[in-house]
Design a protein around this motif. Structure first.
Motif, PDB file in Angstrom:
ATOM      1  N   MET A   1       0.790  -1.035   0.080  1.00 36.51           N
ATOM      2  CA  MET A   1      -0.101   0.112  -0.141  1.00 36.51           C
ATOM      3  C   MET A   1       0.915   1.329  -0.061  1.00 36.51           C
ATOM      4  N   THR A   2       0.701   2.213  -0.989  1.00 37.64           N
ATOM      5  CA  THR A   2       1.558   3.012  -1.175  1.00 37.64           C
ATOM      6  C   THR A   2       0.390   4.320  -1.125  1.00 37.64           C
ATOM      7  N   ARG A   3       0.751   5.466  -0.014  1.00 40.98           N
ATOM      8  CA  ARG A   3      -0.141   6.415   0.303  1.00 40.98           C
ATOM      9  C   ARG A   3       0.032   7.590  -0.709  1.00 40.98           C
ATOM     10  N   SER A   4      -0.499   7.393  -2.227  1.00 39.90           N
ATOM     11  CA  SER A   4      -0.235   8.465  -3.233  1.00 39.90           C
ATOM     12  C   SER A   4      -1.714   9.077  -3.529  1.00 39.90           C
ATOM     13  N   LEU A   5      -2.673   8.729  -3.003  1.00 41.76           N
ATOM     14  CA  LEU A   5      -4.164   9.412  -3.342  1.00 41.76           C
ATOM     15  C   LEU A   5      -4.306  10.756  -2.620  1.00 41.76           C
ATOM     16  N   THR A   6      -4.741  11.530  -3.527  1.00 42.10           N
ATOM     17  CA  THR A   6      -5.285  12.917  -2.645  1.00 42.10           C
ATOM     18  C   THR A   6      -6.856  13.082  -2.681  1.00 42.10           C
ATOM     19  N   LEU A   7      -7.306  13.804  -2.030  1.00 38.76           N
ATOM     20  CA  LEU A   7      -8.693  14.196  -2.027  1.00 38.76           C
ATOM     21  C   LEU A   7      -9.387  13.965  -3.311  1.00 38.76           C
TER      22      LEU A   7
ATOM     23  N   ALA B   1     -14.605   5.931   9.337  1.00 36.10           N
ATOM     24  CA  ALA B   1     -13.238   6.043   8.848  1.00 36.10           C
ATOM     25  C   ALA B   1     -12.034   7.013   9.476  1.00 36.10           C
ATOM     26  N   LYS B   2     -12.567   7.890  10.077  1.00 34.91           N
ATOM     27  CA  LYS B   2     -11.831   8.485  11.013  1.00 34.91           C
ATOM     28  C   LYS B   2     -11.243   8.021  12.193  1.00 34.91           C
ATOM     29  N   ALA B   3     -12.106   7.058  12.663  1.00 37.39           N
ATOM     30  CA  ALA B   3     -11.569   6.286  13.896  1.00 37.39           C
ATOM     31  C   ALA B   3     -10.804   4.868  13.694  1.00 37.39           C
ATOM     32  N   TYR B   4     -11.236   4.456  12.288  1.00 39.46           N
ATOM     33  CA  TYR B   4     -10.423   3.241  11.914  1.00 39.46           C
ATOM     34  C   TYR B   4     -10.073   3.461  10.558  1.00 39.46           C
ATOM     35  N   PRO B   5      -8.931   4.006  10.293  1.00 42.97           N
ATOM     36  CA  PRO B   5      -8.463   4.381   9.046  1.00 42.97           C
ATOM     37  C   PRO B   5      -7.671   2.926   8.464  1.00 42.97           C
TER      38      PRO B   5
ATOM     39  N   LEU C   1      -9.975   2.433   0.280  1.00 36.07           N
ATOM     40  CA  LEU C   1      -8.633   3.196  -0.350  1.00 36.07           C
ATOM     41  C   LEU C   1      -7.976   3.736   0.699  1.00 36.07           C
ATOM     42  N   THR C   2      -8.582   3.501   1.898  1.00 31.36           N
ATOM     43  CA  THR C   2      -7.837   4.322   3.388  1.00 31.36           C
ATOM     44  C   THR C   2      -6.489   4.154   3.380  1.00 31.36           C
ATOM     45  N   GLU C   3      -5.839   3.068   3.325  1.00 33.93           N
ATOM     46  CA  GLU C   3      -4.492   2.750   3.403  1.00 33.93           C
ATOM     47  C   GLU C   3      -3.489   3.335   2.086  1.00 33.93           C
ATOM     48  N   GLU C   4      -4.276   3.754   0.935  1.00 34.92           N
ATOM     49  CA  GLU C   4      -3.507   4.171  -0.078  1.00 34.92           C
ATOM     50  C   GLU C   4      -3.815   5.639   0.055  1.00 34.92           C
ATOM     51  N   THR C   5      -4.254   6.459   0.930  1.00 32.49           N
ATOM     52  CA  THR C   5      -4.601   7.817   0.860  1.00 32.49           C
ATOM     53  C   THR C   5      -3.833   8.698   1.614  1.00 32.49           C
ATOM     54  N   LYS C   6      -3.290   9.727   1.205  1.00 32.51           N
ATOM     55  CA  LYS C   6      -2.844  10.599   2.046  1.00 32.51           C
ATOM     56  C   LYS C   6      -3.673  11.237   3.232  1.00 32.51           C
ATOM     57  N   ASP C   7      -3.126  11.321   4.421  1.00 31.43           N
ATOM     58  CA  ASP C   7      -3.743  11.921   5.743  1.00 31.43           C
ATOM     59  C   ASP C   7      -5.320  11.085   5.730  1.00 31.43           C
TER      60      ASP C   7
END
Length: 309
Positions: free
Chosen positions: A1-7, A60-64, A209-215
């Motif tokens: 998983m690479t955190r590459s996705l933006t909003l 999603a905020k509680a369990y990313p 997609l939580t684990e591939e999203t920035k912040d």
């Protein structure tokens, strides 16, 4: 998983899953179910889905993590109940691409009857699988392009509906008939709203997609609400103008009603353009649905809920 996705990337992924053009693909069925007040059904569905989307955002905020409702239930209530929810959601994610491809194949079969539906379905499966195997970066690029095409087709459909209504002296461009008519019955509207909720399913796919999203704690909740609001506005707005152009719920075939309306408002050439847009939308949704299913399988496998083999 690479955190590459933006909003913006996550929102486009959710919208691709949701497939805004599906409002046309299912218009005939909803019109018959509601008695010709499709926008009302979508408005009721939007209100319900906003509460659901907000709830998903808080979880999603509680369990990313990538497990969506499976992870939320497993961690907040009980592992065994999470197991049941995981399998239920997995069925949803496995069946949804099937439904998406069936709708697309039905429209293609109506235009090219010499090719069996099975042939179109197999083609959809092979191409989407190959793109997802290559990776999310390619899937994201393909989705962005296909979203642009279907939005352009939607805009063209609405413009032609307006032109069709304005050209008819017996019709008014602004009235409440698409929302209320003499045949309207609340049970029919509510049953139509239940079907309309199906069109909003993109927002929950965003959470996979939580684990591939920035912040992700900030980005995913915002993306979920944005997808739901944008989708709802498109569904209510487009169905309003289409219902104006074709009042009531009488069609030659409800499954292909939008194809029939496209011919009436724009002729055979636009009907062909609409068909291309619908197939592209179905393809984008199938691509996103398949990506979501794979990430749910990953999350369940990581927790040893699925057999290691």
């Amino acid at each position: 998983m690479t955190r590459s996705l933006t909003l913006s990337s996550v929102v486009l992924f959710g919208l691709a899953y949701m497939t805004p053009i599906i409002v046309l693909g299912t218009f005939g069925i909803l019109a018959q179910q509601t008695g010709g007040v499709v926008p009302t059904a979508y408005l009721v569905a939007l209100i319900a889905m906003l509460f659901t989307a907000y709830s998903y955002g808080q979880m999603a905020k509680a369990y990313p993590t990538a497990g969506s409702a499976y992870t939320y239930t497993r961690k907040s209530i009980h592992a065994k109940l999470g197991f049941l929810v995981g399998w239920a959601v997995l069925l949803d994610y496995l069946f949804l691409p099937m439904v998406i491809w069936l709708i697309g194949a039905a429209y293609l079969n109506s235009a090219f009857s010499s090719i069996p539906m099975a042939g179109w379905i197999i083609a959809f499966i092979i191409v989407t699988t190959l793109i997802n195997v290559v990776g999310l970066r390619l899937a994201k690029s393909v989705n962005n392009l296909m979203m642009l095409v279907q939005l352009l087709v939607l805009v063209a459909f609405v413009v032609l509906c307006i032109h069709y209504v304005v050209g008819d002296a017996t019709k008014s461009l602004w009235n409440l008939t698409p929302f209320f008519n003499s045949d309207m019955k609340m049970p029919m509207v509510m049953s139509g709203a239940a079907i309309a909720c199906y069109s909003f399913l993109g927002f929950d796919a965003v959470s996979t997609l939580t684990e591939e999203t920035k912040d992700p704690r900030r980005t995913i909740p915002r993306a979920i609400l944005l997808v739901t609001i944008f989708g709802g506005v498109v569904f209510v707005g487009v169905s309003y103008f289409v219902q104006l152009a074709h009042p009531g719920a009488e069609f030659i075939a409800a499954d292909n009603a939008a194809f029939e309306i496209a011919k009436n408002i724009g002729g055979d050439i636009f009907a062909s353009i609409f068909l291309i847009g619908l197939i592209i939308g179905q393809f984008a949704s199938g691509l996103s649905a398949q990506a979501s299913a794979s990430r749910l399988l990953f999350a369940m496998g990581r927790d040893a809920v699925l057999p290691k083999s």
